[in-house]
Design an enzyme around this catalytic site. Structure first.
Site, mmCIF file in Angstrom:
data_model
loop_
_atom_site.group_PDB
_atom_site.id
_atom_site.type_symbol
_atom_site.label_atom_id
_atom_site.label_comp_id
_atom_site.label_asym_id
_atom_site.label_seq_id
_atom_site.Cartn_x
_atom_site.Cartn_y
_atom_site.Cartn_z
ATOM 1 N N LYS A 40 85.694 61.802 -9.131
ATOM 2 C CA LYS A 40 84.346 62.427 -9.155
ATOM 3 C C LYS A 40 84.416 63.819 -9.772
ATOM 4 O O LYS A 40 83.534 64.225 -10.526
ATOM 5 C CB LYS A 40 83.781 62.524 -7.732
ATOM 6 C CG LYS A 40 83.225 61.202 -7.238
ATOM 7 C CD LYS A 40 82.728 61.247 -5.806
ATOM 8 C CE LYS A 40 82.362 59.839 -5.367
ATOM 9 N NZ LYS A 40 82.078 59.693 -3.955
ATOM 10 N N LYS A 50 51.476 50.078 4.697
ATOM 11 C CA LYS A 50 52.617 49.652 5.516
ATOM 12 C C LYS A 50 52.899 48.163 5.271
ATOM 13 O O LYS A 50 51.970 47.340 5.318
ATOM 14 C CB LYS A 50 52.266 49.895 6.987
ATOM 15 C CG LYS A 50 53.385 49.539 7.918
ATOM 16 C CD LYS A 50 52.982 49.805 9.367
ATOM 17 C CE LYS A 50 54.024 49.208 10.294
ATOM 18 N NZ LYS A 50 53.556 49.148 11.673
ATOM 19 N N ASN A 99 70.231 58.636 5.139
ATOM 20 C CA ASN A 99 71.643 58.610 5.524
ATOM 21 C C ASN A 99 71.858 59.556 6.704
ATOM 22 O O ASN A 99 70.917 60.164 7.191
ATOM 23 C CB ASN A 99 72.544 58.937 4.326
ATOM 24 C CG ASN A 99 72.299 60.331 3.810
ATOM 25 O OD1 ASN A 99 72.538 61.307 4.503
ATOM 26 N ND2 ASN A 99 71.798 60.432 2.577
ATOM 27 N N LYS A 114 82.322 64.508 -13.139
ATOM 28 C CA LYS A 114 81.158 65.395 -13.009
ATOM 29 C C LYS A 114 81.458 66.821 -13.492
ATOM 30 O O LYS A 114 80.650 67.724 -13.310
ATOM 31 C CB LYS A 114 80.666 65.391 -11.557
ATOM 32 C CG LYS A 114 80.315 63.967 -11.065
ATOM 33 C CD LYS A 114 79.624 63.954 -9.710
ATOM 34 C CE LYS A 114 79.437 62.519 -9.220
ATOM 35 N NZ LYS A 114 78.477 62.385 -8.126
ATOM 36 N N ASP A 120 71.969 57.208 -3.671
ATOM 37 C CA ASP A 120 72.286 56.749 -5.027
ATOM 38 C C ASP A 120 71.207 55.818 -5.572
ATOM 39 O O ASP A 120 71.055 55.660 -6.778
ATOM 40 C CB ASP A 120 73.638 56.027 -5.029
ATOM 41 C CG ASP A 120 74.776 57.027 -4.835
ATOM 42 O OD1 ASP A 120 74.711 58.114 -5.441
ATOM 43 O OD2 ASP A 120 75.716 56.734 -4.067
ATOM 44 N N PHE A 140 80.963 67.852 -3.260
ATOM 45 C CA PHE A 140 81.605 67.264 -2.090
ATOM 46 C C PHE A 140 81.857 65.789 -2.413
ATOM 47 O O PHE A 140 81.174 65.209 -3.253
ATOM 48 C CB PHE A 140 80.689 67.355 -0.867
ATOM 49 C CG PHE A 140 80.852 68.625 -0.074
ATOM 50 C CD1 PHE A 140 80.426 69.835 -0.586
ATOM 51 C CD2 PHE A 140 81.440 68.606 1.189
ATOM 52 C CE1 PHE A 140 80.567 71.009 0.147
ATOM 53 C CE2 PHE A 140 81.585 69.762 1.930
ATOM 54 C CZ PHE A 140 81.152 70.970 1.409
HETATM 55 O O1 PMT Z 1 75.238 67.271 6.591
HETATM 56 P P1 PMT Z 1 76.363 67.020 7.576
HETATM 57 O O2 PMT Z 1 75.939 66.131 8.716
HETATM 58 O O3 PMT Z 1 76.978 68.302 8.051
HETATM 59 O O4 PMT Z 1 77.499 66.183 6.828
HETATM 60 C C1 PMT Z 1 78.225 66.773 5.803
HETATM 61 C C2 PMT Z 1 78.463 65.815 4.645
HETATM 62 C C3 PMT Z 1 79.328 64.650 5.118
HETATM 63 C C4 PMT Z 1 77.138 65.263 4.125
HETATM 64 C C5 PMT Z 1 79.184 66.645 3.529
HETATM 65 O O5 PMT Z 1 80.415 67.110 4.040
HETATM 66 C C6 PMT Z 1 79.434 65.796 2.289
HETATM 67 O O6 PMT Z 1 80.446 65.132 2.151
HETATM 68 N N1 PMT Z 1 78.467 65.822 1.335
HETATM 69 C C7 PMT Z 1 78.478 64.973 0.143
HETATM 70 C C8 PMT Z 1 77.949 63.614 0.495
HETATM 71 C C9 PMT Z 1 77.872 62.692 -0.696
HETATM 72 O O7 PMT Z 1 76.806 62.284 -1.047
HETATM 73 O O8 PMT Z 1 79.006 62.468 -1.308
HETATM 74 P P2 PMT Z 1 79.159 61.502 -2.641
HETATM 75 O O9 PMT Z 1 80.614 61.272 -2.688
HETATM 76 O O10 PMT Z 1 78.259 60.337 -2.531
HETATM 77 O O11 PMT Z 1 78.649 62.409 -3.805
HETATM 78 C C10 PMT Z 1 79.522 63.253 -4.546
HETATM 79 C C11 PMT Z 1 78.804 64.520 -4.955
HETATM 80 O O12 PMT Z 1 77.756 64.189 -5.879
HETATM 81 C C12 PMT Z 1 78.144 65.274 -3.836
HETATM 82 O O13 PMT Z 1 78.334 66.654 -4.065
HETATM 83 C C13 PMT Z 1 76.675 64.891 -3.941
HETATM 84 O O14 PMT Z 1 75.823 65.947 -3.499
HETATM 85 C C14 PMT Z 1 76.500 64.654 -5.429
HETATM 86 N N2 PMT Z 1 75.512 63.615 -5.760
HETATM 87 C C15 PMT Z 1 75.674 62.325 -5.361
HETATM 88 C C16 PMT Z 1 74.778 61.355 -5.730
HETATM 89 C C17 PMT Z 1 73.664 61.738 -6.511
HETATM 90 N N3 PMT Z 1 72.752 60.831 -6.885
HETATM 91 N N4 PMT Z 1 73.526 63.022 -6.899
HETATM 92 C C18 PMT Z 1 74.423 63.956 -6.548
HETATM 93 O O15 PMT Z 1 74.281 65.138 -6.908
#
Ligand code: PMT
Length: 397
Positions: free
Chosen positions: A337, A288, A209, A341, A278, A323
């Site tokens: 979320k 490959k 990503n 969580k 995810d 986040f």
């Molecule tokens: O790294 P940069 O370029 O500075 O960009 C910053 C950012 C956009 C990545 C950051 O600000 C941000 O939003 N990070 C969270 C990205 C994300 O995966 O969001 P989500 O809404 O999909 O996940 C929600 C939360 O669950 C996040 O804290 C994530 O770390 C966590 N998560 C998600 C999926 C997973 N399988 N395990 C997790 O722990």
């Protein structure tokens, strides 16, 4: 309190310039090494000799310096500074910095520094309240510059209202507080995740990503500067981690989960800024994959939701912050979320907005708390946002 700190005091041209002499003297009494830069108008109010004597350092002025030396000198003071104080700050210097004008030694140095900058404005009340000045202050505040409110009272021009330079003692207190604040996470162990995970398809390809790691690294840097013991679990990134933090590099979500779980119990605060995949390919090809057909199908299987798992085992003493990177229904999705969580706070960013989210140097976020409170943070640097996030986490503890 300020022993070992290099403070650059910028004096711009106003009647309150004489008070800057007292400020420099007080900063030195606190142990700071002080360097003064004067605008040429400031030299009409106080002589550079006065500041040279009181700071015990050469004074940089536009009047005395040969232009060929400017580059060297502004870079030298800009990088040397632990903090910049502009006192008094006139409408002119505020306007220049707000509009990216670097046409003298002071404005050039402010522009070149990465140190925190405090402006202590002093000017006629009508000037101070002028919407142009107010808008300049607002835009500089939004990107991380600090402004002190001027005192209210009778000004030298005979007008009564806001515009007096705050008392030197108050200004010095503010300077000290900028450094004291940097120890408010002392004794805390903070675990931060940053960057994106990558999920291999074959030896040369992967699913990834757009996360650059900037947000998570800004948090790690800010936590370190406030005295925390920081562990950073980082996905692949080109960023250089600050020295003094413990960094563990991972690639996949499974590796991130293992690393996070190993550090989790010892951590007081956990902030998950990473963008975790995810799903991952069900099979990782050993060789490959060859270009054989017109299309190819990849079966993806769900990755563990690390944050959700942490929410289940979180202890009373721990603060868990996530986040949410959203492209629609920001608040609703982030709140859901946070609840699912079991988080104490979630930082929601609408990643479709210019200047927000992935890979930009700035972000635009909403801090959402368990009690439903929402704090909106306008566009500012990821460094400034990191500080605000930490301040809010501290208030939860
Ligand atoms: O790294 P940069 O370029 O500075 O960009 C910053 C950012 C956009 C990545 C950051 O600000 C941000 O939003 N990070 C969270 C990205 C994300 O995966 O969001 P989500 O809404 O999909 O996940 C929600 C939360 O669950 C996040 O804290 C994530 O770390 C966590 N998560 C998600 C999926 C997973 N399988 N395990 C997790 O722990």
């Amino acid at each position: 309190m300020l022993k070992g700190k290099n403070i650059v005091v910028g004096v711009s041209g106003g009647i309150a310039a004489y008070k800057a002499v007292d400020i420099v003297s007080r900063l030195r009494k606190q142990g700071a090494e002080v360097y003064v830069i004067m605008t040429s108008s400031a030299t009409n109010f106080v002589t550079p000799t006065t500041f040279r004597e009181i700071s015990a350092n050469p004074v940089v002025t536009d009047m005395w310096d040969e232009p060929k030396n400017w580059n060297v000198e502004h870079i030298a003071l800009a990088t040397k500074a632990d903090l910049f104080l502009i006192a008094p700050a006139t409408a002119n210097i505020i306007g220049k910095v707000a509009n990216g004008i670097a046409d003298d030694m002071l404005s050039t140095t402010i522009m070149a520094t990465k140190a925190p900058v405090i402006f202590a404005p002093a000017m006629n009340s009508n000037m101070y309240l002028n919407p142009i000045v107010q808008s300049n202050i607002k835009s500089l505040t939004a990107i991380g510059y600090t402004f002190m409110d001027p005192d209210v009272g009778m000004l030298a021009c005979g007008v009564e209202g806001p515009g007096r330079l705050p008392e030197p003692s108050a200004i010095v207190e503010r300077v000290v507080s900028m450094f004291v604040r940097s120890n408010d996470l002392c004794g805390k162990k903070i675990l931060i995740t940053a960057g994106g995970t990558i999920e291999p398809i074959d030896p040369v390809r992967y699913i990834g990503n757009r996360s650059s790691g900037k947000m998570g690294y800004a948090l790690a840097k800010a936590a370190l500067s406030r005295g925390a013991q920081v562990t950073l679990i980082s996905g692949p990134t080109s960023l250089q981690p600050p020295t003094g933090i413990d960094v563990r590099y991972i690639e996949t979500a499974a590796e991130m989960q293992n690393a996070v779980l190993e550090e989790f119990n010892d951590s007081d605060i956990i902030i998950k800024a990473a963008a975790v995949a995810d799903y991952r390919p069900q099979e990782v090809a050993v060789q490959k994959i060859k270009k054989t057909g017109e299309s190819i199908t990849l079966t993806l299987v769900k990755n563990p939701d690390i944050l959700y798992e942490l929410g289940k085992i979180k202890k009373e003493r721990q603060l868990l912050v996530g986040f949410a990177a959203e492209t629609q229904d920001l608040i609703e999705n982030a709140m859901s979320k946070m609840t699912r969580k079991n988080l104490d706070m979630i930082v929601a960013n609408d990643v479709t907005m210019p200047g927000a989210g992935f890979n930009s140097n700035t972000n635009i976020v909403k801090l959402i708390f368990k009690d439903g409170r929402i704090e909106e943070i306008p566009k500012m640097s990821k460094d400034a946002i990191a500080s605000i996030i930490l301040e809010n986490i501290l208030k939860l503890g």
